[in-house]
Design a protein around this motif. Structure first.
Motif, PDB file in Angstrom:
ATOM      1  N   ILE A 803       0.792  -1.177   0.112  1.00 52.30           N
ATOM      2  CA  ILE A 803       0.090   0.162   0.061  1.00 52.30           C
ATOM      3  C   ILE A 803       0.960   1.363   0.042  1.00 52.30           C
ATOM      4  O   ILE A 803       0.670   2.204  -0.484  1.00 52.30           O
ATOM      5  N   ALA A 804       2.045   0.973   0.631  1.00 49.56           N
ATOM      6  CA  ALA A 804       2.880   2.214   0.739  1.00 49.56           C
ATOM      7  C   ALA A 804       3.329   2.693  -0.590  1.00 49.56           C
ATOM      8  O   ALA A 804       4.004   4.022  -0.915  1.00 49.56           O
ATOM      9  N   ASN A 805       3.601   1.742  -1.732  1.00 44.31           N
ATOM     10  CA  ASN A 805       4.008   2.132  -2.988  1.00 44.31           C
ATOM     11  C   ASN A 805       2.818   2.152  -4.153  1.00 44.31           C
ATOM     12  O   ASN A 805       3.210   2.111  -5.258  1.00 44.31           O
ATOM     13  N   ALA A 806       1.708   2.425  -3.505  1.00 47.09           N
ATOM     14  CA  ALA A 806       0.691   2.343  -4.406  1.00 47.09           C
ATOM     15  C   ALA A 806       0.743   3.816  -5.229  1.00 47.09           C
ATOM     16  O   ALA A 806       1.028   4.718  -4.875  1.00 47.09           O
ATOM     17  N   GLY A 807       0.363   3.564  -6.670  1.00 43.35           N
ATOM     18  CA  GLY A 807       0.661   4.628  -7.770  1.00 43.35           C
ATOM     19  C   GLY A 807       2.091   5.106  -8.167  1.00 43.35           C
ATOM     20  O   GLY A 807       2.223   5.814  -9.057  1.00 43.35           O
ATOM     21  N   LEU A 808       3.090   4.021  -7.620  1.00 41.74           N
ATOM     22  CA  LEU A 808       4.481   4.351  -8.182  1.00 41.74           C
ATOM     23  C   LEU A 808       4.511   3.846  -9.741  1.00 41.74           C
ATOM     24  O   LEU A 808       3.970   2.939  -9.917  1.00 41.74           O
ATOM     25  N   LYS A 809       5.501   4.657 -10.521  1.00 40.28           N
ATOM     26  CA  LYS A 809       5.583   4.070 -11.826  1.00 40.28           C
ATOM     27  C   LYS A 809       6.633   3.144 -12.026  1.00 40.28           C
ATOM     28  O   LYS A 809       7.191   2.777 -10.913  1.00 40.28           O
ATOM     29  N   SER A 810       6.562   2.457 -12.973  1.00 45.99           N
ATOM     30  CA  SER A 810       7.802   1.487 -13.324  1.00 45.99           C
ATOM     31  C   SER A 810       9.395   1.706 -12.805  1.00 45.99           C
ATOM     32  O   SER A 810       9.721   0.975 -12.169  1.00 45.99           O
ATOM     33  N   GLU A 811       9.565   3.234 -13.175  1.00 46.13           N
ATOM     34  CA  GLU A 811      10.845   3.486 -12.807  1.00 46.13           C
ATOM     35  C   GLU A 811      11.234   3.539 -11.351  1.00 46.13           C
ATOM     36  O   GLU A 811      12.167   2.704 -10.974  1.00 46.13           O
ATOM     37  N   ALA A 812      10.108   3.906 -10.458  1.00 48.34           N
ATOM     38  CA  ALA A 812      10.350   3.849  -9.074  1.00 48.34           C
ATOM     39  C   ALA A 812      10.353   2.536  -8.517  1.00 48.34           C
ATOM     40  O   ALA A 812      11.042   2.234  -7.680  1.00 48.34           O
ATOM     41  N   LEU A 813       9.410   1.830  -9.086  1.00 46.49           N
ATOM     42  CA  LEU A 813       9.269   0.352  -8.530  1.00 46.49           C
ATOM     43  C   LEU A 813      10.689  -0.311  -8.783  1.00 46.49           C
ATOM     44  O   LEU A 813      10.899  -1.215  -8.304  1.00 46.49           O
ATOM     45  N   LEU A 814      11.288   0.052 -10.046  1.00 39.98           N
ATOM     46  CA  LEU A 814      12.328  -1.042 -10.341  1.00 39.98           C
ATOM     47  C   LEU A 814      13.540  -0.709  -9.199  1.00 39.98           C
ATOM     48  O   LEU A 814      14.210  -1.432  -8.948  1.00 39.98           O
ATOM     49  N   GLU A 815      13.626   0.690  -8.924  1.00 43.36           N
ATOM     50  CA  GLU A 815      14.461   1.005  -8.153  1.00 43.36           C
ATOM     51  C   GLU A 815      14.343   0.362  -6.638  1.00 43.36           C
ATOM     52  O   GLU A 815      15.252  -0.032  -5.843  1.00 43.36           O
ATOM     53  N   LYS A 816      13.300   0.213  -6.369  1.00 40.78           N
ATOM     54  CA  LYS A 816      12.766  -0.205  -4.909  1.00 40.78           C
ATOM     55  C   LYS A 816      13.034  -1.732  -5.194  1.00 40.78           C
ATOM     56  O   LYS A 816      13.580  -2.531  -3.969  1.00 40.78           O
ATOM     57  N   VAL A 817      12.617  -2.688  -6.112  1.00 40.11           N
ATOM     58  CA  VAL A 817      12.717  -3.827  -6.236  1.00 40.11           C
ATOM     59  C   VAL A 817      14.207  -4.150  -6.269  1.00 40.11           C
ATOM     60  O   VAL A 817      14.448  -5.214  -5.648  1.00 40.11           O
ATOM     61  N   GLU A 818      14.861  -3.479  -7.027  1.00 35.37           N
ATOM     62  CA  GLU A 818      16.527  -3.887  -6.930  1.00 35.37           C
ATOM     63  C   GLU A 818      17.227  -3.541  -5.793  1.00 35.37           C
ATOM     64  O   GLU A 818      17.880  -4.166  -5.298  1.00 35.37           O
ATOM     65  N   ALA A 819      16.610  -2.648  -4.809  1.00 35.45           N
ATOM     66  CA  ALA A 819      17.207  -2.450  -3.537  1.00 35.45           C
ATOM     67  C   ALA A 819      16.851  -3.463  -2.722  1.00 35.45           C
ATOM     68  O   ALA A 819      17.591  -3.762  -1.460  1.00 35.45           O
ATOM     69  N   ALA A 820      15.843  -4.190  -2.722  1.00 39.39           N
ATOM     70  CA  ALA A 820      15.391  -5.078  -2.016  1.00 39.39           C
ATOM     71  C   ALA A 820      15.776  -6.419  -2.420  1.00 39.39           C
ATOM     72  O   ALA A 820      15.563  -7.544  -1.677  1.00 39.39           O
ATOM     73  N   LEU A 821      16.344  -6.617  -3.513  1.00 31.78           N
ATOM     74  CA  LEU A 821      17.090  -8.075  -3.813  1.00 31.78           C
ATOM     75  C   LEU A 821      18.207  -8.240  -2.863  1.00 31.78           C
ATOM     76  O   LEU A 821      18.958  -7.302  -2.512  1.00 31.78           O
ATOM     77  N   PRO A 822      18.591  -9.620  -2.383  1.00 26.37           N
ATOM     78  CA  PRO A 822      19.641 -10.049  -1.865  1.00 26.37           C
ATOM     79  C   PRO A 822      21.125  -9.409  -2.538  1.00 26.37           C
ATOM     80  O   PRO A 822      21.263  -9.664  -3.583  1.00 26.37           O
ATOM     81  N   ARG A 823      22.027  -9.377  -1.489  1.00 29.71           N
ATOM     82  CA  ARG A 823      23.416  -9.282  -2.116  1.00 29.71           C
ATOM     83  C   ARG A 823      24.013 -10.427  -2.900  1.00 29.71           C
ATOM     84  O   ARG A 823      24.570 -10.505  -3.818  1.00 29.71           O
ATOM     85  N   ASP A 824      23.498 -11.798  -2.005  1.00 30.11           N
ATOM     86  CA  ASP A 824      23.936 -12.918  -2.596  1.00 30.11           C
ATOM     87  C   ASP A 824      23.191 -13.395  -3.939  1.00 30.11           C
ATOM     88  O   ASP A 824      21.792 -13.474  -3.649  1.00 30.11           O
ATOM     89  N   LEU A 825      23.792 -13.634  -4.940  1.00 28.27           N
ATOM     90  CA  LEU A 825      23.147 -13.955  -5.998  1.00 28.27           C
ATOM     91  C   LEU A 825      22.200 -15.135  -6.297  1.00 28.27           C
ATOM     92  O   LEU A 825      21.247 -14.985  -6.771  1.00 28.27           O
ATOM     93  N   PHE A 826      22.585 -15.941  -5.391  1.00 26.62           N
ATOM     94  CA  PHE A 826      21.823 -17.247  -5.242  1.00 26.62           C
ATOM     95  C   PHE A 826      21.100 -17.443  -3.878  1.00 26.62           C
ATOM     96  O   PHE A 826      21.069 -18.707  -3.547  1.00 26.62           O
ATOM     97  N   SER A 827      20.657 -16.327  -3.188  1.00 21.05           N
ATOM     98  CA  SER A 827      20.059 -16.737  -1.904  1.00 21.05           C
ATOM     99  C   SER A 827      18.495 -17.015  -2.255  1.00 21.05           C
ATOM    100  O   SER A 827      17.920 -16.748  -3.250  1.00 21.05           O
ATOM    101  N   VAL A 828      18.096 -17.824  -1.467  1.00 14.91           N
ATOM    102  CA  VAL A 828      16.730 -18.364  -1.515  1.00 14.91           C
ATOM    103  C   VAL A 828      15.753 -18.037  -0.404  1.00 14.91           C
ATOM    104  O   VAL A 828      14.899 -18.497  -0.159  1.00 14.91           O
ATOM    105  N   GLU A 829      15.807 -16.672  -0.220  1.00 17.88           N
ATOM    106  CA  GLU A 829      15.041 -16.248   1.027  1.00 17.88           C
ATOM    107  C   GLU A 829      13.356 -16.059   0.373  1.00 17.88           C
ATOM    108  O   GLU A 829      13.542 -15.985  -0.951  1.00 17.88           O
TER     109      GLU A 829
END
Length: 829
Positions: A803-829
């Protein structure tokens, strides 16, 4: 009685044998050459080692196995591997034992010198004899036919500086064979010009320029009527000599345009070139090439005069007529083209040039008429031109910036030779073909003509609109969509496309007006209601959106309208209103799983786990085939650390929904959170056995495998599912981890090409380019993601549905999703 005498023991015989043994033979040249290259020393004949370690006869020359050492009366052979000086004998009776000093104090000298007292041979005289034999052989192969020799006795070493680098004896033999073959050609058939040219070029390539010049000049004398021989002779000589050669050639062949054009190129000043060409035109007045070369040297006024004379002498040359028309004024150009059309009635280029002339002078209405007359006139003169050739002419007209002529050619000729029932498919294929070639105007003309014949086809309008969105501007797209909704008023997609284009361009009022017209044409259409609500929400007009949804629930009353109403209230923070809408919606539409999921998530978000569990329990009874609903129920139990309940729920779900990869993956994650590593492997094996083509399972298997086994697992995954984006992303991570940037980028590109709607692939690709640090690549990925507008993906949906990200465009969502990715490339969280 004394025994009879033994003939073998006769002193005289032994004396002759000793003399025979002391007679030595000179060393062959082959052994001397090997000694010079360091090859005489090395391997022993039988592979045996020297009996006394490290002891070798000086100079290191090996005695071939089986030869007897001089002076050995017993006839014993030198043991294999023992060495004596190369070819140099010792005194009779003295043997050199394993490189030790010769008895009686004499040592074998190093460097292959004879033992003192032994017979000597003058090696200098041997070398002189060899040189003499080489000279005799060279004299024998001398050739006295052409004055040249196959091997030059004096210059065979200087020939190494030639342009042809002889790498081996085989190359030299090839040159000899070619020379002999070409000599045979010019001897047996001296009037064959190409033979002389080839022979001269061979000599030139081998660096014998003088011989090549002599040979080609002899060819000119032998074949004086072959202009190619004269031209080759001119090329091999200097500029001044070339002029003289071409002047001589003109005396033999005054009507050869090749020689005249070559003579023109040798001249340095424009006046000299003009003089040569005018003299040539006097002798060859019907040569188009000479006229073109002469016109290029003149100014426009003189060129017009020359072209006027040229078309009189060569009336069948289309190029000269068109060149003359381009130099004339508009009125005179029309007259010139009319004369050309009468002189060459079977040439379509004249008609097309006339059409371009009218377009360039603003007479657009005449273009269509000229092209129509061209098709009729050519058919009357039995000239058959298929539609593909005409479309190619249209493409050429587009490249020459004659847009109206291009469109006229397409409209007039695109239907030639096609049955009316095949118009749609054939013309759509034509449009795709020319669009792939980058011919925008030709493609636009094909779509326009197709829509003229079949204006009621919604899919054609959609393809045309997509083409205009990529290659046109906002005005052309707006005009096309306006026509589209006029001919297809019931096509909701076209109305929504038009409204979206208006909204994207910033004309919100125009988008509202289009949606009003859409409401009038499509009463109570769910898509139109949802589009109108989305427009108001995106423009922050929440009150208008709430009113629209209230009307939509009364008039349309679909489950999607109720869900959108609940989503709006949840975004605005009206929890009670949202809860009431969801409860009413689940009563009205109990088989709509999305409202059940929203209701359960709403209770879970309030901390009311028991009520959420009751909601999900009731929901899975109403929607037992909804995978997403079972996953939400299981995630609720996982969040409460009730792993046994989650495991039981997922087993029940797999019984009701067989071969579902998402359910298997969720079961694997439950065991991972519970720490049951052995059970994880068992469930993974069962999952891959039941769903062998599920890329999401293979990607998880690659991530959970130990690093040494990941490559083999990825190979198996690509064999089972060769077009799955999850597998492509996993393979890209492997290359990324190995530092192979180019391969990793290629696999990421494949992933977003196969499924551009997968947001997780875009996020990992964006992370990869950010780690590489190239700004152009980062901007490219960001631009493509904005164009694709992804909506799927586990991590993407987790961020976008917050709900906090409602109305965000694809550019802003991409930045947030990339920041939420784990640093380990093969993390299984």
């Amino acid at each position: 009685w004394e025994p009879p005498p033994n003939p073998l023991a006769s002193p005289r015989r032994n004396r002759k044998k000793a003399v025979r043994i002391q007679t030595f033979t000179p060393v062959p040249d082959k052994i001397l050459r090997q000694a010079g290259l360091g090859q005489g020393q090395a391997q022993y004949a039988s592979g045996m080692q020297t009996p006394v370690s490290g002891m070798m006869t000086p100079a290191g020359w090996s005695t071939p196995t089986g030869f007897m050492t001089p002076g050995m009366r017993s006839g014993f052979q030198t043991p294999a591997g023992w060495q004596t000086p190369s070819g140099i004998g010792l005194r009779s009776g003295w043997s050199t034992p394993a490189g030790y000093a010769t008895p009686a104090g004499y040592q074998t000298p190093a460097g292959g010198m004879a033992t003192p007292g032994a017979g000597r041979k003058d090696l200098t005289q041997l070398g002189r004899a060899r040189d003499k034999m080489l000279g005799i052989k060279l004299d024998r192969v001398a050739d006295s036919v052409t004055g040249q020799t196959v091997i030059d006795p004096k210059g065979y070493l200087t020939d190494l500086n030639s342009s042809v680098r002889v790498q081996s004896s085989s190359d030299l033999q090839d040159i000899k064979k070619a020379r002999l073959l070409l000599k045979s050609v010019i001897t047996t058939n001296p009037k064959h010009g190409p033979g002389w040219i080839a022979a001269a070029r061979l000599e030139q390539e081998t660096g014998k320029l003088i011989a090549a010049r002599n040979l080609i000049m002899k060819g000119c004398e032998t074949v004086p009527k072959c202009d190619d021989v004269w031209l080759e002779a001119a090329k091999m000589h200097s500029k001044e000599n070339a002029k003289a050669i071409l002047a001589k050639a003109i005396r033999y062949i005054p009507t050869s345009k090749k020689i005249w054009l070559a003579a023109t190129k040798l001249e340095e000043t424009i006046d000299a070139k003009k003089s040569v060409l005018r003299r040539a035109l006097e002798l060859i007045p019907h040569s188009v090439d000479l006229w073109k070369a002469a016109v290029e040297l003149e100014n426009p006024d003189d060129a017009r005069v020359m072209l006027s004379r040229a078309v009189e002498l060569v009336p069948t040359s289309v190029e000269l007529w068109i060149a003359l028309a381009r130099l004339e004024t508009y009125k005179n150009a029309r007259k010139v083209l009319n004369r050309a059309r009468k002189a060459i009635p079977t040439e379509p280029q004249i008609w097309i040039t006339a059409s371009k002339l009218e377009e360039a002078n603003g007479n657009i209405q005449n273009v269509e008429t000229i092209i129509s007359k061209a098709v009729t006139s050519l058919a009357a003169h039995q000239v058959v031109i298929d539609r593909d050739s005409w479309l190619q002419e249209a493409e050429k007209a587009e490249k020459s910036l004659s847009k109206i002529t291009c469109q006229a050619i397409v409209r007039t000729t695109i239907g030639i030779g096609i049955d009316p029932q095949d118009y749609k498919n054939t013309w759509l294929n034509d449009a795709e073909h020319f669009q792939s070639r980058g011919s925008v105007e030709t493609t636009r003309a094909i779509y326009a003509h197709l829509l003229t014949h079949q204006p009621g086809k919604r899919k054609i309008w959609e393809k045309a609109a997509q083409f205009e969105r990529q290659h046109g501007d906002s005005d052309s797209l707006d005009a096309l969509l306006k026509k589209a909704v006029h001919y297809c008023p019931k096509a909701e997609v076209l109305w929504l496309m038009w409204a979206k284009e208006k909204w994207v361009s910033g004309d919100v009022e125009g988008a509202r007006e289009i949606l009003k017209q859409a409401f009038a044409a499509n009463t109570d259409s769910e898509d139109v209601w949802v589009a109108a609500v989305k427009l108001e929400v995106e423009t922050k007009e929440f009150t208008r959106a709430r009113k629209l949804l209230s009307k939509a629930r009364q008039r349309a009353g679909t489950e999607r309208i109720w869900m959108k109403s609940a989503v709006l209230e949840r975004r605005l923070g009206n929890t009670e209103t949202c809860l009431k809408l969801l409860n009413d919606g689940t009563l009205r539409y109990p088989s709509f799983d999305k409202m059940w999921m929203m209701l359960g998530q709403l209770y879970a978000g309030q901390g009311n786990t028991d009520q959420a569990r009751k909601t999900y329990k009731q929901a899975v009874k109403k929607c037992p085939k909804s995978t997403a609903l079972w996953l939400c129920y299981a995630n609720l139990e996982i969040a409460a650390r009730q792993y046994s309940r989650a495991r039981s729920l997922l087993e029940t779900a797999r019984m009701k929904i067989s071969k579902d990869a998402q359910l298997w993956l969720s079961a694997i994650r439950v065991e991972e959170k519970a720490g049951n590593k052995k059970v994880v492997k068992q469930i993974m094996a069962k999952a891959l056995q039941e769903c062998p083509a599920a890329g999401i399972l293979w990607a998880h298997a690659i991530a959970t495998d130990p690093p040494p086994a990941r490559k083999s697992r990825s190979y198996d995954a690509l064999k089972r599912c060769s077009d799955d984006p999850h597998v492509f992303v996993a393979v890209a991570k492997l290359f990324w981890l190995d530092g192979k940037q180019r391969k990793a980028r290629n696999w990421f590109n494949r992933a977003i090409t196969v499924n551009p709607n997968l947001g997780d692939a875009w996020a990992w690709f964006y992370r990869f380019e950010k780690d590489m640090g190239r700004k152009s690549k980062i901007a490219r990925v960001l631009k493509k993601c904005i164009e694709a507008e992804p909506t799927h993906g586990r991590k993407w949906c987790r961020v976008s549905k917050d709900i906090a990200n409602a109305g965000l465009k694809s550019e802003a969502l991409l930045e947030k999703v990339e920041a939420a990715l784990p640093r380990d490339l093969f993390s299984v969280e």
